[in-house]
Design an enzyme around this catalytic site. Structure first.
Site, PDB file in Angstrom:
ATOM      1  N   GLU A  63       0.841  -1.214   0.000  1.00  0.00           N
ATOM      2  CA  GLU A  63       0.000   0.000   0.000  1.00  0.00           C
ATOM      3  C   GLU A  63       0.870   1.257   0.000  1.00  0.00           C
ATOM      4  O   GLU A  63       0.563   2.232  -0.692  1.00  0.00           O
ATOM      5  CB  GLU A  63      -0.938  -0.006   1.203  1.00  0.00           C
ATOM      6  CG  GLU A  63      -1.956   1.114   1.187  1.00  0.00           C
ATOM      7  CD  GLU A  63      -2.935   1.053   0.027  1.00  0.00           C
ATOM      8  OE1 GLU A  63      -3.048   2.084  -0.682  1.00  0.00           O
ATOM      9  OE2 GLU A  63      -3.569   0.014  -0.182  1.00  0.00           O
ATOM     10  N   GLU A  70       1.568   6.179  -7.176  1.00  0.00           N
ATOM     11  CA  GLU A  70       0.469   7.048  -7.609  1.00  0.00           C
ATOM     12  C   GLU A  70       0.837   8.523  -7.479  1.00  0.00           C
ATOM     13  O   GLU A  70       0.522   9.322  -8.359  1.00  0.00           O
ATOM     14  CB  GLU A  70      -0.800   6.738  -6.815  1.00  0.00           C
ATOM     15  CG  GLU A  70      -1.443   5.426  -7.209  1.00  0.00           C
ATOM     16  CD  GLU A  70      -2.768   5.174  -6.516  1.00  0.00           C
ATOM     17  OE1 GLU A  70      -3.128   5.915  -5.578  1.00  0.00           O
ATOM     18  OE2 GLU A  70      -3.446   4.221  -6.925  1.00  0.00           O
TER      19      GLU A  70
END
Length: 118
Positions: A63, A70
């Protein structure tokens, strides 16, 4: 030594950023608290704790890497780009793989113990 201490500060700053901006990271942290609490309550063996800890670490690390990818993708490609979208999708897919592994591991470790309680 000062440089080492600063590097830990940056690392904790990154964890704080992820926790404060990423809803999925907060969900994974919540699942971590539940898994650890359940593990304590069910008196997991050392081997079971190792699998649970591996699962937790794998999901949180993927994550965090997903968040970094991102963020970097948004920086280098602020407008829509199909390849940038693929990069984000693939990194999110890595999180899904890790989460499925953690779910399967949790089922293997916790379900037999929960059945014994019933």
């Amino acid at each position: 030594m000062r440089r080492l201490i600063r590097s830990f500060g940056f690392a904790f700053k990154g964890l704080q950023y992820a926790a404060s901006t990423q809803p999925n990271f907060r969900i994974h942290l919540g699942a971590t608290v539940i898994a650890i609490s359940l593990g304590i309550a069910l008196h997991l063996s050392t081997a079971e704790w190792q699998w649970v800890a591996l699962s937790i670490a794998l999901v949180l690390v993927t994550e965090l890497i997903n968040t970094a990818i991102e963020t970097l993708t948004d920086l280098v490609s602020p407008t829509y780009n199909i390849k940038a979208g693929h990069v984000k999708d693939v990194s999110a897919g890595a999180v899904v793989v890790a989460a499925v592994f953690a779910l399967i591991t949790g089922c293997i470790v916790f379900i037999p113990k929960l059945i014994l309680l019933v």
